[in-house]
Design a protein around this motif. Structure first.
Motif, PDB file in Angstrom:
ATOM      1  N   GLN A 104       0.839  -1.198   0.000  1.00 26.01           N
ATOM      2  CA  GLN A 104       0.000   0.000   0.000  1.00 26.01           C
ATOM      3  C   GLN A 104       0.872   1.245   0.000  1.00 26.01           C
ATOM      4  OE1 GLN A 104      -2.675   0.262   3.310  1.00 26.01           O
ATOM      5  NE2 GLN A 104      -4.100   1.588   2.266  1.00 26.01           N
ATOM      6  N   SER A 159      -3.452  -0.187  -5.215  1.00 27.93           N
ATOM      7  CA  SER A 159      -2.676  -1.351  -4.794  1.00 27.93           C
ATOM      8  C   SER A 159      -3.458  -2.651  -4.910  1.00 27.93           C
ATOM      9  CB  SER A 159      -2.204  -1.166  -3.347  1.00 27.93           C
ATOM     10  OG  SER A 159      -3.309  -0.991  -2.480  1.00 27.93           O
ATOM     11  N   ASP A 183     -11.164  -3.980  -2.500  1.00 32.16           N
ATOM     12  CA  ASP A 183     -10.274  -3.004  -1.878  1.00 32.16           C
ATOM     13  C   ASP A 183     -10.728  -2.656  -0.470  1.00 32.16           C
ATOM     14  OD1 ASP A 183      -8.339  -1.139  -1.422  1.00 32.16           O
ATOM     15  OD2 ASP A 183      -9.289   0.440  -2.591  1.00 32.16           O
TER      16      ASP A 183
END
Length: 544
Positions: free
Chosen positions: A150, A241, A334
């Motif tokens: 991240q 990410s 996410d």
């Protein structure tokens, strides 16, 4: 520096001579006053002490830094950063390990924090302009971690002080030193410390401090010691990410995965290994750009229940018939997951915030909230809300309380709630959901057992083209919906024209599959059809 045996012997001899001198009696001298002899000894010992202090000071001067003096850094073995003799190529820190000129500051663990680099005798920060997951990958590897998971911007780990050393950092992700990345130049920036960049690295206890490819690493796991999810896999080239080109670490190198046979089962295993709940999409044909280096895996074939990509069948490391324009990619959910359920479609709701997974309090938690959560992790809707820690009490922070979604939101942060971490709850009030696993439905028929075939993918319902659609396909569709078998396959929009995307074309089931996703097709959204070719089925009324 090392002290030689000769130097030690010289010190010992001199010490003995000075001690003997202090103890010598002088018979021709008149009797001394009491204590005079002691005075000679004290003078001799004082000379010895002065000599030894000077001698060791000389040795330390040759080394550049006095070991252990006040201000020395214990982490550097008592040597201050930037001392005389330090290696300038390591930012003024003596050689000693990966990441010697880079550090993470102010995180809740050593694997996360504000990025700081050592240059020109000072620690300074990195501006978050253009800072992305490739930069994080490189930084985390320099720190001895397998990969970055991240990026954190806007001084997420607090504002630094001193110089801002780097701006517009642009790494490809494969560099072995931060100087190999493009940037404006040391100290050149247009930023304030409110823009300090941070990273979260993959911190796996199973790695036990072993770098990828280091001594003791397991070659079967791509040079990373066995023991932890995500240790030898990463996503590259995505804007976030949670999505990107799939890359695996093997034999000391990162390489890609070929998209031959790559499907949602493979993507789910990869996403779970990386710590996400499940996959939202499996992408082919270098959707996130072409990789470089080896193509490590071809014909990856996961059942979907594996916890590690190594447990899936494949052709063997480096054995493939592919090029990098066939690199596979994934999109993972996410920052939200379900935990503690007996199925992947149910569980305690957990959200990722500030580097930690935490729970949601069930105060005011309702079906609107549940529907948003289920859609975010890839299901079409929710079927049930479960409160009072029905899937077990979580641990760690309770991140959200009084969550109030309208039901149409595309991100949980769009829903109203108390501030992150502000609540009046305990883990016995953790919220849970049960999501609908029905990614398939029949629409437009006069009975529930017939209609236009529609599938749910990437947050939308869409249709199936009738090219090649036959009874084998119809049987799989009907069984997946709970019917015993199909009676008829209907082409050419027999149950009316659908709308939205045409998700599947050239569907080719053998007939024994339990899920339409197990059948061969052109790829999600790839077709040469119109809605006048929407496929339909008539299923037997007998439920099984």
């Amino acid at each position: 520096m090392k002290v030689t045996a000769c130097q030690v012997a010289t010190v010992v001899v001199l010490a003995m001579m000075l001690t003997a001198r202090g103890q010598e009696a002088k018979p021709e001298a008149p009797p001394e006053a009491p204590g005079a002899h002691g005075g000679n000894l004290e003078e001799g010992m004082a000379e010895l002490d002065n000599f030894l202090s000077g001698f060791f000071g000389l040795l330390a001067g040759l080394g550049g830094v006095e070991p252990g003096r006040p201000g020395a850094d214990d982490d550097l073995g008592g040597v201050e950063p930037g001392g005389p003799g330090a290696d300038a190529s390591l930012g003024g820190v003596e050689p000693g390990g990966p990441g010697a000129d880079i550090r993470l500051v102010n995180g809740s663990s050593s694997s996360e924090g504000r990025v700081e680099v050592y240059h020109d005798g000072q620690w300074g920060t990195v501006c978050d302009d253009d800072f992305d997951i490739n930069d994080a990958h490189m930084i985390c590897r320099l720190m001895g971690y397998a990969t970055g998971i991240q990026t954190r911007t806007s001084a997420a780990f607090g504002e630094g002080s001193g110089p801002i050393w780097l701006d517009n950092l642009d790494c490809e992700g494969s560099e072995t030193n931060i100087d190999q990345c493009s940037h404006k130049g040391w100290g050149k920036h247009n930023c304030g410390h409110g823009e300090d960049a941070g990273v979260v690295c993959l911190d796996d206890a199973g790695l036990e401090g072993v770098e990828p490819g280091g001594p003791g690493a397991d070659a079967n796991l791509g040079g990373v010691e066995q023991g932890g999810p995500g240790a030898d896999i990463r996503l590259v080239g995505g804007s976030l990410s949670n999505k990107g080109r799939v890359e695996v670490y093997h034999d000391g190198q990162w390489g890609t995965v070929c998209d031959d046979g790559f499907n949602m089962k493979d993507a789910n295993v990869i996403c779970r290994q990386l710590g996400y709940g499940r996959a939202v999409d499996a992408l082919s044909q270098a959707a996130f750009g072409e990789g470089s280096g080896p193509i490590w895996l071809g014909e990856l074939d996961c059942e979907g229940s594996e916890t590690h990509i190594e447990q899936c069948f494949h052709n063997g490391w480096g054995k493939h018939y592919c090029r990098h324009n066939e690199d596979a990619g994934v999109v993972c959910t996410d920052g939200i997951r379900l935990a503690g359920g007996s199925l992947s479609s149910e569980g305690r709701v957990e959200v990722y915030h500030d580097g930690q997974w935490g729970t949601v309090c069930n105060d005011d938690f309702d079906m609107n909230d549940a529907n948003v959560i289920c859609r975010l992790i890839g299901y079409p809707s929710a079927t049930e809300v479960r409160n009072q820690a029905a899937f077990g009490a979580g641990s760690g922070p309770i991140w959200l309380d009084n969550l109030a979604c309208e039901g149409s939101e595309t991100n949980i942060e769009q829903c109203s709630h108390k501030e992150w971490g502000i609540h009046d709850c305990y883990h016995g009030e953790d919220a849970g959901v049960v999501c609908s696993e029905g990614i398939l439905r029949l629409v437009g028929g006069t009975l529930s057992s017939e209609g236009r075939v529609e599938v749910y993918h990437d947050g939308q319902w869409g249709t199936v083209c009738d090219d090649g659609f036959n009874m084998n396909d119809a049987n799989v569709v009907c069984r997946q919906l709970g019917y015993a078998s199909a009676v008829e396959a209907r082409p050419e929009a027999a149950f009316g024209l659908g709308s939205g995307p045409i998700w599947l074309d050239s569907l080719d089931c053998e007939g024994s599959e339990t899920n339409i996703e197990q059948c061969s097709h052109n790829g999600w959204g790839k077709h040469n059809c119109e809605h006048g070719e929407d496929a339909g089925v008539v299923c037997s009324d007998d439920q099984h």
